[in-house]
Scaffold this active site. Structure first.
Site, PDB file in Angstrom:
ATOM      1  CE  LYS A 237      -3.965   0.515   2.468  1.00 37.74           C
ATOM      2  NZ  LYS A 237      -5.521  -0.102   1.425  1.00 37.74           N
TER       3      LYS A 237
HETATM    4  N1  PMP Z   1      -6.345  -4.071  -3.142  1.00 40.23           N
HETATM    5  C1  PMP Z   1      -6.213  -2.718  -2.979  1.00 40.23           C
HETATM    6  C2  PMP Z   1      -5.931  -2.289  -4.587  1.00 40.23           C
HETATM    7  C3  PMP Z   1      -6.878  -1.916  -2.297  1.00 40.23           C
HETATM    8  O1  PMP Z   1      -6.967  -0.703  -1.431  1.00 40.23           O
HETATM    9  C4  PMP Z   1      -7.469  -2.992  -0.720  1.00 40.23           C
HETATM   10  C5  PMP Z   1      -7.620  -2.042   0.772  1.00 40.23           C
HETATM   11  N2  PMP Z   1      -6.498  -2.228   1.559  1.00 40.23           N
HETATM   12  C6  PMP Z   1      -7.936  -4.399  -1.034  1.00 40.23           C
HETATM   13  C7  PMP Z   1      -7.328  -4.658  -2.604  1.00 40.23           C
HETATM   14  C8  PMP Z   1      -8.314  -4.930  -0.181  1.00 40.23           C
HETATM   15  O2  PMP Z   1      -6.966  -5.612   1.051  1.00 40.23           O
HETATM   16  P1  PMP Z   1      -7.026  -5.737   2.660  1.00 40.23           P
HETATM   17  O3  PMP Z   1      -8.630  -6.955   2.027  1.00 40.23           O
HETATM   18  O4  PMP Z   1      -6.289  -5.972   3.760  1.00 40.23           O
HETATM   19  O5  PMP Z   1      -7.852  -4.257   2.920  1.00 40.23           O
END
Ligand code: PMP
Length: 307
Positions: A157
């Site tokens: 991220k």
């Molecule tokens: N893909 C992207 C691009 C995201 O920003 C997120 C949100 N964090 C997710 C998938 C889902 O990840 P998570 O389940 O860890 O929140």
């Protein structure tokens, strides 16, 4: 009354006092690693259950490694800072926890990662539904492609990556859809702008593999466990083509903000019955209990916070 507080430069301060300088490297170049964590309020127990706190900070530190950021905290330190802040804010509702490690040096026209100061901040805000989890949403395939690991690493991220998500989401919403589905450079299905993606086909779950440029989703991992443990259905990670979505029995998106959101339509083609399918419904039910500390089997996914 809950307070609006931040952990900023090593101290807890009102959010209104947590300001950064206009010269900050991360503001100009997107050189920050952030997380989105949910705290889910359990009304009957009067406790906030923070979902997979450790896993979020493990991912944050992985991002820091790739982006050559050195913050002076371990995963345990970061969990402790977060719980302490939650105990001071005292929100009695669902919250969104946003930690951010970033290149904090006040230095522009400097295109490198090394020998630049880093810092870590954290804010907590009240946060309800992000997408409609009661019904189904309508998606469109984006004209923007999910970036490649050879450009910038999609598995972490890093703030700069979110230009890609924001372009796709904006295009989708302005065209009247709820969410965008991005293909990667090879033209195969990657993920939503802020969610991972699952299909139900013949009572199996199918989801794109990590090498198809997806974020390593923490909700995705939880759903894999729920499908295998509770529903006893196989989870297959593989390359998925766009047209397979049109023909799937069910589709849903997963993410910290999105929880488990059923998708009823892609590109004006109805998926399955167009309403929430039976597998999606079962998964939603188990997941929504797990994140509020209401499933004893998954209590170790949550950190309870009392105040
Ligand atoms: N893909 C992207 C691009 C995201 O920003 C997120 C949100 N964090 C997710 C998938 C889902 O990840 P998570 O389940 O860890 O929140």
């Amino acid at each position: 009354m809950p307070k609006s507080l931040a952990y900023f430069k090593g101290k807890v301060v009102p959010i209104s006092d947590a300001n950064i300088n206009i010269m900050t490297h991360a503001l100009h170049y997107g050189t920050a690693i952030f997380e989105g964590i949910r705290g889910n309020w359990n009304e009957s127990e009067q406790k906030l259950y923070v979902f997979k706190l450790k896993e979020h900070y493990q991912r944050l530190l992985q991002g820091c490694k790739i982006m050559m950021m050195d913050i002076p905290y371990s995963v345990d330190d970061l969990c402790e800072i977060t719980i302490n802040l939650l105990k001071e804010t005292k929100h009695k509702q669902d919250v969104y926890i946003r930690p951010i490690a970033y290149k904090s040096e006040e230095l522009v026209a400097n295109l490198k990662l090394h020998e630049i100061e880093d810092d870590f901040n954290l804010i907590v805000i009240p946060f309800g539904a992000y997408l409609d989890t009661e019904g189904t949403i309508r998606c469109t395939t984006s004209s923007w492609r999910r970036m490649e690991d050879t450009n910038v690493p999609p598995r972490i991220k890093v703030s700069g990556n979110y230009v890609n998500s924001i372009l796709a989401k904006t295009e989708a919403v302005l065209a009247g859809f709820d969410e965008a589905i991005l293909l990667n450079g090879n033209g195969v299905v990657s993920e939503g702008s802020g969610e991972n993606l699952f299909l139900v086909i013949n009572n199996e779950l199918h989801t794109p593999e990590l090498s198809d440029n997806i974020l390593t989703g923490i909700t995705r991992d939880s759903i894999k466990t729920i499908a295998q443990n509770d529903l006893k259905i196989p989870v297959i990670e593989r390359r998925i083509n766009r047209s397979e979505i049109y023909l799937a029995d069910e589709m849903f998106l997963t993410g910290t903000a999105a929880h488990v959101t059923a998708v009823g339509e892609l590109d004006n083609r109805t998926i399955g019955s167009g309403s929430i399918g039976p597998v999606t419904k079962q998964i939603q039910k188990i997941y929504s209990k797990a994140i509020r500390g209401q499933d004893p089997k998954y209590l170790n996914w949550c950190t309870a916070c009392e105040y």
